[in-house]
Design an enzyme around this catalytic site. Structure first.
Site, PDB file in Angstrom:
ATOM      1  N   GLN A   1       0.814  -1.319   0.082  1.00 38.69           N
ATOM      2  CA  GLN A   1      -0.075  -0.016   0.055  1.00 38.69           C
ATOM      3  C   GLN A   1       0.895   1.283   0.133  1.00 38.69           C
ATOM      4  OE1 GLN A   1      -1.079   0.859   4.596  1.00 38.69           O
ATOM      5  NE2 GLN A   1      -1.627  -1.434   3.761  1.00 38.69           N
TER       6      GLN A   1
ATOM      7  N   HIS B   1       0.012   5.744   1.216  1.00 43.89           N
ATOM      8  CA  HIS B   1      -0.802   6.612   1.551  1.00 43.89           C
ATOM      9  C   HIS B   1      -0.532   8.075   1.148  1.00 43.89           C
ATOM     10  CE1 HIS B   1      -1.643   3.679   4.609  1.00 43.89           C
ATOM     11  NE2 HIS B   1      -0.504   3.698   5.108  1.00 43.89           N
TER      12      HIS B   1
ATOM     13  N   GLU C   1       3.561   7.932   8.483  1.00 40.69           N
ATOM     14  CA  GLU C   1       3.565   6.825   9.775  1.00 40.69           C
ATOM     15  C   GLU C   1       5.156   6.284   9.933  1.00 40.69           C
ATOM     16  OE1 GLU C   1       1.072   3.849   7.287  1.00 40.69           O
ATOM     17  OE2 GLU C   1       2.624   2.482   7.876  1.00 40.69           O
TER      18      GLU C   1
ATOM     19  N   HIS D   1       4.861   0.246   0.927  1.00 40.07           N
ATOM     20  CA  HIS D   1       5.101  -0.395   2.139  1.00 40.07           C
ATOM     21  C   HIS D   1       4.224  -1.638   2.393  1.00 40.07           C
ATOM     22  CE1 HIS D   1       2.172   2.512   3.448  1.00 40.07           C
ATOM     23  NE2 HIS D   1       1.894   1.785   4.443  1.00 40.07           N
TER      24      HIS D   1
ATOM     25  N   ARG E   1      -4.607   0.582  -1.835  1.00 43.00           N
ATOM     26  CA  ARG E   1      -4.085  -0.644  -1.841  1.00 43.00           C
ATOM     27  C   ARG E   1      -3.549  -0.991  -3.225  1.00 43.00           C
ATOM     28  NH1 ARG E   1      -8.601  -3.134   0.484  1.00 43.00           N
ATOM     29  NH2 ARG E   1      -8.306  -2.645   2.590  1.00 43.00           N
TER      30      ARG E   1
HETATM   31 ZN    ZN Z   1       0.298   1.798   6.165  1.00 43.04          ZN
END
Ligand code: ZN
Length: 316
Positions: free
Chosen positions: A95, A97, A114, A171, A191
């Protein structure tokens, strides 16, 4: 207010989840496929509740809205951080972001940068962290042809490793890994690939190929985090990252230690051991599995015992 805000939080069932959130952390599961514990969260998909002191029973999003004094009168409509523990009994999807601009325009919420602290990794565990495409066109071609082995960068991991995953990074967390994640408060995931899996009803999860290609960082290289360790007597305080989104530290406590908490507020997750937390002469017991926020008014704490914590504070 000179009290920590302890939290009760929400578990999330996932196709790739397992049982370690109960066997390792003691959270009572209702599903054998529990993937995530949203330990410190004001995100609408799973909001934490204060479980002690004068704000007992209040939701964290409400507290953020109505008691900004606890957060140094920080600006922003939403509590910006989210701490999760993830049990990857199987691979998570590959995925990416969006950043804040894309997230706001397309999903109506923050983007998602993240980072991961590896709490436990079975021998041979791997993550996907980055990719090998040199141009956006090459990225598209490799995705469309399903050339995953050529495209994806695999990295071996072990307990104690730390990875910074800015928005736009390809990632995936691999099976056999237990992770503490510090992230922006966002639930927008694009995704790329889900290993052709289906759920118990035979349904595959949705892919988001166009959005993924839009937001992917090219080239897909990643940066190595340089940890800085400060010794305080027999305790160690490690700095992992200090960024515009969040700062993340590890406390390894072995003896009575005074710690300054200069940030507007701090999110603390006890990941190992037990001990005590003292603020202005009042003491609380803390142990593995506890999560709490130190509000703005708390400028220094005295901790004792033998424990490890991951601590995050808001970025600037
Ligand atoms: Zn993630």
């Amino acid at each position: 207010m000179f009290e920590p805000l302890f939290l009760d939080s929400v578990l999330q069932e996932k196709i790739w989840g397992g049982k370690k959130l109960e066997t390792v952390f003691g959270y009572p599961l209702t599903s054998e496929k529990t993937g995530e514990y949203w330990a410190i969260s004001a995100h609408p998909h799973g909001v934490s509740t204060i479980n002690n002191g004068e704000f007992k029973g209040m939701k964290l999003d409400e507290l953020w809205k109505n008691h900004k004094e606890l957060f140094g009168n920080a600006e922003g409509e939403v509590f910006p951080l989210l701490t999760k523990i993830l049990d990857a009994n199987d691979w998570l999807s590959v995925q990416v972001h969006p950043d804040d601009a894309y997230g706001k325009a397309h999903a109506g919420e923050l983007g998602k940068t993240e980072c991961w602290y590896i709490l436990d990794a079975e021998p041979g565990s791997e993550i996907i962290y980055g990719h090998h495409a040199k141009t956006r066109e090459e990225l598209r071609n490799m995705i469309e042809a399903g050339r995953w082995d050529d495209l994806l960068t695999r990295v071996k991991v072990k307990t104690g490793d730390f990875f910074y995953v800015p928005s736009g990074t390809m990632h995936a967390i691999g099976s056999g890994i237990l992770i503490l994640e510090t992230q922006q408060s966002s639930d927008t995931t694009y995704r790329v690939y889900d290993f052709d899996r289906v759920d118990d009803a035979g349904q595959a999860r949705e892919l988001h190929i166009e959005e993924s290609i839009d937001v992917m960082k090219i080239p897909g290289t990643t940066e190595i985090v340089e940890e800085k360790v400060q010794q305080l007597g027999r305790s160690n305080l490690t700095t992992f990252v200090e960024t515009e989104f969040f700062n993340v530290y590890k406390w390894e406590i072995q003896a009575p230690t005074d710690i300054e908490t200069a940030a507007d507020y701090s999110l603390v997750s006890i990941i190992e051991g037990r001990g005590t937390l003292e603020i202005e002469g009042q003491t609380w017991k803390i142990e593995k599995g506890n999560h709490f926020i130190l509000p703005y008014q708390v400028n220094h704490v005295k901790v004792n015992g033998e424990f490890e914590a991951i601590v995050s504070t808001p970025g600037k």
